[in-house]
Every structure is written in C-alpha cells, then in structure tokens.
Design a protein around this motif. Structure first.
Motif, mmCIF file in Angstrom:
data_model
loop_
_atom_site.group_PDB
_atom_site.id
_atom_site.type_symbol
_atom_site.label_atom_id
_atom_site.label_comp_id
_atom_site.label_asym_id
_atom_site.label_seq_id
_atom_site.Cartn_x
_atom_site.Cartn_y
_atom_site.Cartn_z
ATOM 1 N N LYS A 1 17.896 0.655 13.651
ATOM 2 C CA LYS A 1 18.701 1.486 13.123
ATOM 3 C C LYS A 1 18.631 1.603 11.549
ATOM 4 N N ASP A 2 17.282 1.077 11.021
ATOM 5 C CA ASP A 2 17.160 1.159 9.484
ATOM 6 C C ASP A 2 16.048 2.106 9.241
ATOM 7 N N GLY A 3 16.144 3.265 10.184
ATOM 8 C CA GLY A 3 14.987 4.429 9.696
ATOM 9 C C GLY A 3 16.075 5.552 9.444
ATOM 10 N N PRO A 4 15.400 6.861 9.450
ATOM 11 C CA PRO A 4 14.192 6.971 9.530
ATOM 12 C C PRO A 4 13.276 6.500 8.145
ATOM 13 N N PHE A 5 12.020 6.486 8.302
ATOM 14 C CA PHE A 5 11.111 6.137 7.197
ATOM 15 C C PHE A 5 10.183 7.190 6.757
ATOM 16 N N SER A 6 9.955 7.226 5.741
ATOM 17 C CA SER A 6 9.113 8.159 5.123
ATOM 18 C C SER A 6 7.495 7.935 5.074
ATOM 19 N N ALA A 7 6.649 8.801 4.647
ATOM 20 C CA ALA A 7 5.342 8.323 4.378
ATOM 21 C C ALA A 7 5.249 7.501 2.962
ATOM 22 N N GLU A 8 6.166 7.907 2.229
ATOM 23 C CA GLU A 8 6.058 7.060 0.845
ATOM 24 C C GLU A 8 6.499 5.645 1.240
ATOM 25 N N GLN A 9 7.476 5.467 2.007
ATOM 26 C CA GLN A 9 7.802 3.891 2.528
ATOM 27 C C GLN A 9 6.675 3.265 3.154
ATOM 28 N N GLU A 10 6.120 3.906 4.053
ATOM 29 C CA GLU A 10 5.171 3.014 4.623
ATOM 30 C C GLU A 10 4.015 2.868 4.135
ATOM 31 N N PHE A 11 3.623 3.751 2.958
ATOM 32 C CA PHE A 11 2.521 3.478 2.023
ATOM 33 C C PHE A 11 2.743 2.123 1.131
ATOM 34 N N ARG A 12 4.119 2.358 0.795
ATOM 35 C CA ARG A 12 4.430 1.129 -0.241
ATOM 36 C C ARG A 12 4.454 -0.387 0.669
ATOM 37 N N TYR A 13 4.799 -0.010 2.065
ATOM 38 C CA TYR A 13 4.963 -1.322 2.828
ATOM 39 C C TYR A 13 3.498 -1.798 2.855
ATOM 40 N N ALA A 14 2.433 -0.746 3.189
ATOM 41 C CA ALA A 14 1.221 -1.395 3.320
ATOM 42 C C ALA A 14 0.360 -1.839 2.287
ATOM 43 N N LEU A 15 1.094 -1.361 0.805
ATOM 44 C CA LEU A 15 0.541 -1.883 -0.188
ATOM 45 C C LEU A 15 1.004 -3.190 -0.639
ATOM 46 N N ASN A 16 2.340 -3.456 -0.368
ATOM 47 C CA ASN A 16 2.878 -4.570 -0.646
ATOM 48 C C ASN A 16 2.359 -5.804 0.247
ATOM 49 N N ARG A 17 2.055 -5.494 1.667
ATOM 50 C CA ARG A 17 1.356 -6.337 2.418
ATOM 51 C C ARG A 17 -0.009 -6.554 2.159
ATOM 52 N N GLY A 18 -0.634 -5.968 1.112
ATOM 53 C CA GLY A 18 -1.952 -6.212 1.001
ATOM 54 C C GLY A 18 -3.068 -5.568 1.976
ATOM 55 N N TRP A 19 -2.550 -4.527 2.780
ATOM 56 C CA TRP A 19 -3.468 -3.853 3.743
ATOM 57 C C TRP A 19 -4.270 -2.753 3.057
ATOM 58 N N ILE A 20 -3.602 -2.241 2.191
ATOM 59 C CA ILE A 20 -4.482 -1.315 1.155
ATOM 60 C C ILE A 20 -4.208 -1.738 -0.313
ATOM 61 N N CYS A 21 -5.240 -1.376 -1.094
ATOM 62 C CA CYS A 21 -5.294 -1.966 -2.478
ATOM 63 C C CYS A 21 -5.978 -0.615 -3.298
ATOM 64 N N GLU A 22 -5.609 -0.631 -4.569
ATOM 65 C CA GLU A 22 -5.938 0.245 -5.736
ATOM 66 C C GLU A 22 -7.213 0.257 -5.727
ATOM 67 N N LEU A 23 -7.876 1.675 -5.893
ATOM 68 C CA LEU A 23 -9.260 1.601 -6.374
ATOM 69 C C LEU A 23 -9.183 1.686 -7.823
ATOM 70 N N VAL A 24 -9.854 1.073 -8.588
ATOM 71 C CA VAL A 24 -10.036 1.309 -10.190
ATOM 72 C C VAL A 24 -11.293 2.009 -10.670
#
Length: 82
Positions: free
Chosen positions: A59-82
């Motif tokens: 019941k807590d959706g819908p989710f946007s592309a930005e929300q899923e990106f932030r979720y993956a970033l916060n989980r450490g599944w993706i990281c910033e390239l410097v």
C-alpha cells in the motif's frame, strides 16, 4: 538532476543488487535493470522515463525512478563515480 544525487554512478554491490532483483516481481524491476545499463543519472532517467511502479500487495506505492535510485544508493548497491 535532483539535489544530492550523483551525476555518474556504478553498481558497487552487484551481488546484493541481483538478490534484490530476484525478489521483485513487479514494475520496480525495470528501474533496477536500467541502473545496470546506465552509467549516469541522466542515462538512467532516459531509460526509465518518468514512470512509476506500484508493487502488488503493498500500500506504500507507487514508487518513482528517483525513489528506487535513492534506495539503491542508500543500500550501497550503487555508488558515485568521482
């Protein structure tokens, strides 16, 4: 690009990322597939568009592309390239 999101990124924990993908049976899977293909936030947005995904049985959706990106970033599944 929304504030505090990296312009360029890479998948940093592919194992955790793929485990997450294996558990999804809804439209959010599309967002994760796009993260594997893209190397920048702009490229990710181009692949996903402005779509939203609503997981079945939740019941807590819908989710946007930005929300899923932030979720993956916060989980450490993706990281910033410097």
């Amino acid at each position: 690009m929304p504030p505090s999101l990296p312009d360029r990124f890479r998948v940093s924990n592919e194992d955790g990322f793929r485990k997450r993908m294996a558990r999804l049976y809804d439209g959010r899977l599309y967002f994760y597939e796009a993260m594997l293909k893209a190397d920048s936030y702009d490229a990710y947005c181009a692949l996903t568009g402005v779509g939203r995904a609503t997981p079945r049985g939740r019941k807590d959706g819908p989710f946007s592309a930005e929300q899923e990106f932030r979720y993956a970033l916060n989980r450490g599944w993706i990281c910033e390239l410097v």
